[in-house]
Write an enzyme that holds these catalytic residues in place. Structure first.
Site, PDB file in Angstrom:
ATOM      1  CG  ASP A 295      -2.140  -0.815   1.059  1.00 50.95           C
ATOM      2  OD1 ASP A 295      -2.621  -0.891  -0.079  1.00 50.95           O
ATOM      3  OD2 ASP A 295      -2.614  -1.388   2.047  1.00 50.95           O
ATOM      4  CD  GLU A 336      -3.601  14.863   5.289  1.00 50.07           C
ATOM      5  OE1 GLU A 336      -4.155  15.027   6.396  1.00 50.07           O
ATOM      6  OE2 GLU A 336      -3.413  13.744   4.788  1.00 50.07           O
ATOM      7  CG  PHE A 362     -11.701  17.185   6.420  1.00 45.58           C
ATOM      8  CD1 PHE A 362     -11.688  17.536   5.084  1.00 45.58           C
ATOM      9  CD2 PHE A 362     -11.407  15.863   6.755  1.00 45.58           C
ATOM     10  CE1 PHE A 362     -11.375  16.613   4.098  1.00 45.58           C
ATOM     11  CE2 PHE A 362     -11.103  14.923   5.773  1.00 45.58           C
ATOM     12  CZ  PHE A 362     -11.093  15.311   4.450  1.00 45.58           C
ATOM     13  CB  ALA A 364     -14.187  10.821   4.906  1.00 41.75           C
ATOM     14  NE  ARG A 367     -14.541  13.915  -2.212  1.00 41.46           N
ATOM     15  CZ  ARG A 367     -14.204  14.044  -3.488  1.00 41.46           C
ATOM     16  NH1 ARG A 367     -12.982  13.777  -3.873  1.00 41.46           N
ATOM     17  NH2 ARG A 367     -15.098  14.427  -4.378  1.00 41.46           N
ATOM     18  CG  LEU A 368     -16.339  20.686   1.588  1.00 46.21           C
ATOM     19  CD1 LEU A 368     -16.927  21.455   2.770  1.00 46.21           C
ATOM     20  CD2 LEU A 368     -16.893  21.259   0.288  1.00 46.21           C
ATOM     21  CE  LYS A 380      -8.425  22.248   3.906  1.00 44.57           C
ATOM     22  NZ  LYS A 380      -7.708  21.873   5.122  1.00 44.57           N
TER      23      LYS A 380
END
Length: 666
Positions: A295, A336, A362, A364, A367-368, A380
């Site tokens: 992976d 991140e 944030f 999943a 996704r922002l 973002k």
């Protein structure tokens, strides 16, 4: 190793003089039979052999058996201390067995009474009684007793980090654990069995080699038994004790004595890596691996992408972009997001959260992340997510941003967009950080004939860039469980052995299909059941080390087999001319060593035969160095172990002969 291990190993080696222990090894049993016959002949006496020579030969035959036994007991002794420590930590454990996850009382019982399917409640400060899976709750678990790592880890139900190991301790909170192994079948028990060598089953390769050694032993037995027939034509006689000793010097006693030690030492090296094998077959298969699936995240890269630069849209001030990036990241607690905050501050931007701000965390799914301040929305996130939020199409992006997004993807990075209301302010370049030294490790694998394949969910452009930077041979982009399984089957259809690692339930089919499947200990029970190796540290990079251990095990076994057989050939031509030159003077042309006498020749040979086992024990336990290419390994083995095996007996036997002659022992 400390003195206690040496003493224990010596006593255990003497105990194994019992023929019931030796019958499983034809070579060692042959030595025992020869030593017993030699002892009887020495007691009875012979007119052809002096008592001194007879008893010396007998003594060295018994020492040969002892040295062969101690090679195996030393290998086992190296793990005995750890096994005792693991056992002591598991003795006397009790558990609170409950009927269901609503039951908080339950009944106390011994850990040994638990069966697969039982549910136990484990609270803070208590030890998990057996292998299982967290089915309710979340807790911090200390796995130092198993992994040696003192930092606690999180185990949570319903995730890929739900697996727990017996013998570990819950540090905080409480969890309901469903037991998945019956007593004696858990990870801890497998580990104890491996380090003790008690449950190490011989692998197919080892069984095949044993068959070869038995065949060679029978050949040399026929050779030695036929010698009296040839000698009878010259009316010469060779004492039976000489023929007995000659037989032992000619059969492959070296590899016969070291074979089990090599296998046990290989398993010991695996245990030192904190990897538990369900069988020796998995380790041996790892040595023959031709394709290695890894992976990307956590194996090739660190897994935490870092914000590297900001790219402004035309007419947008860089500081304004940096301020918007900070505001949009206040609700992003991922590594991140934190790295973007740090990067934005280097542009001179400083922003703080205000009481009336509405933080968008944030997730999943969306996704922002972002923030609403005085009716102004800062966001973002992924390119398509931000475009959808701003109700824009990709064609609406300024050309410089479109080119930047494509360029970042080609370089293996991840582009993020920053928006204010419906205006796209710029692009963030998130970079996957390749682990230091990983490229060199892949190069080492390539030299050993192993093809490395990166598996990632990234798009093909990003995957290709990271694959090129990491130095892998191939990659599988946008990987799904089905795609992994399909790739493994395709490789196996070509005749390649495949290894891979995984931790989730979706990895289970691929782990089961792979020839070597390494499951993470922190992963799901489905993954651990499907794999044939379990990494207690849950470090995917460990698969590279496992392959190296398997390769080293096979190379060591092959190298010492080559040396042993070459030894036998050399001893055959070194001893026979000296031993039978009296009966056949024509053999003097082959008597290049000019040994002192027939008595000295056979005694020197039997002494050398015993000492060479002791000399090779460190190599059998440590393993042969394999930092060479496949061609280089073959060339070196033929030169060092093949050529050395032919030369060393001539030198060793001659030196021992000189000492025997000088001491007047023969």
């Amino acid at each position: 190793m400390n003195s206690t291990i040496y003493i224990d190993s010596t006593l255990e080696a003497i105990k194994r003089f019992n023929p019931k222990c030796l019958i499983r090894s034809p070579i060692l049993f042959s030595i025992w039979v020869a030593a017993v016959l030699s002892s009887l002949q020495s007691i009875v006496g012979s007119q052809l052999v002096g008592a001194s020579i007879s008893w010396q030969l007998t003594g060295w035959l018994w020492l040969t058996l002892f040295f062969a036994n101690i090679a195996e007991t030393l290998a086992e002794g190296r793990g005995k201390a750890r096994a005792d420590s693991l056992k002591s930590g598991h003795e006397g454990l009790t558990a609170c067995r409950v009927q269901n996850i609503a039951d908080r009382c339950g009944e106390m019982c011994a850990a040994s009474a638990l069966r697969a399917g039982d549910i136990v409640l484990v609270k803070a400060g208590e030890t998990i009684p057996a292998d299982g899976e967290v089915i309710q709750g979340i807790a911090s678990v200390n796995e130092a007793a198993i992994t040696g790592e003192s930092a606690p880890v999180i185990r949570e139900s319903g995730t890929d980090r739900s697996g727990v190991t017996g013998g570990t301790t819950v540090m905080s909170d409480e969890v309901y654990v469903k037991i998945t192994q019956d007593p004696g079948a858990g990870t801890l028990n497998r580990m104890i069995g491996l380090v003790e060598g008690a449950r190490r089953q011989k692998t197919p390769n080892e069984l095949a080699l044993n068959t070869l050694l038995v065949g060679l032993t029978l050949i040399f037995l026929l050779v030695v038994m036929s010698l009296p027939l040839f000698l009878s034509y010259s009316h010469a006689h060779v004492p039976t004790i000489y023929l007995t000793a000659l037989f032992i010097t000619l059969i492959p006693t070296t590899i016969g004595g070291l074979l089990s030690a090599i296998g046990i030492a290989g398993m010991d090296r695996l245990i030192r890596l904190n990897v538990v094998a369900k069988s020796g077959r998995a380790v041996e298969a790892a040595g023959d691996i031709q394709t290695l699936l890894l992976d990307k995240t956590g194996t090739i890269t660190y897994g935490n992408r870092i914000a590297e630069r900001l790219i402004s849209a035309p007419g947008v001030d860089r500081t304004l972009l940096a301020k918007a990036a900070i505001l949009a990241s206040l609700g992003d607690n991922t590594p991140e997001g934190k790295s973007l905050l740090k990067l934005a501050k280097t542009y001179g931007a400083v922003e703080q959260r205000q009481p009336d701000d509405e933080v968008i965390e944030f997730s999943a799914q969306t996704r922002l992340s972002g923030l609403n301040r005085a009716l102004i929305q800062y966001r973002k996130g992924a390119v398509d997510a931000i475009l959808a939020h701003a109700k824009l199409k990709k064609e609406d992006l300024p050309q410089i941003l479109t080119e930047s997004v494509e360029q970042i993807s080609k370089q293996g990075g991840t582009p993020l967009l920053i928006s204010q209301q419906e205006q796209i302010l710029g692009v963030v370049h998130l970079k996957d950080v390749i682990k230091e030294g990983i490229r060199e490790r892949f190069e080492a694998m390539r030299k050993l004939g192993i093809r490395t394949v990166m598996v990632t969910g990234d798009n093909p452009l990003t995957a290709a860039a990271i694959a090129a930077e990491a130095g892998v041979d191939d990659f599988v982009a946008e990987a799904t469980p089905e795609k992994k399984l399909e790739y493994i089957r395709a490789e196996q259809a070509k005749g390649n052995l495949v290894a891979m690692c995984g931790d989730g339930a979706n990895d289970a089919p691929a782990l089961a299909q792979a020839d070597v499947g390494m499951a993470m200990n922190e992963g799901t029970q489905a993954a651990k059941e499907a794999g044939n190796l379990i990494d207690l540290d849950s470090n995917p990079t460990k698969l590279l080390d496992v392959v190296k251990v398997g390769k080293q095990l096979l190379i060591t076994r092959g190298s010492l087999t080559t040396f042993s057989i070459a030894n036998d050939v050399a001893k055959y031509f070194a001893i026979l001319p000296a031993l039978f030159v009296t009966a056949y003077p024509q053999l003097s042309i082959l008597n290049v060593m000019h040994l002192s006498s027939p008595e000295s020749a056979i005694l020197s040979a039997i002494i050398f035969n015993a000492l060479i086992i002791i000399g090779l024990i460190p190599l059998a336990l440590k393993g042969v160095n394999i930092n060479h290419s496949v061609t280089g390994l073959l060339r070196r083995n033929l030169l060092v172990f093949g050529g050395g095996g032919l030369i060393v007996p001539f030198i060793g036997i001659k030196l021992i002969d000189l000492v025997i002659h000088a001491a007047g022992l023969a």
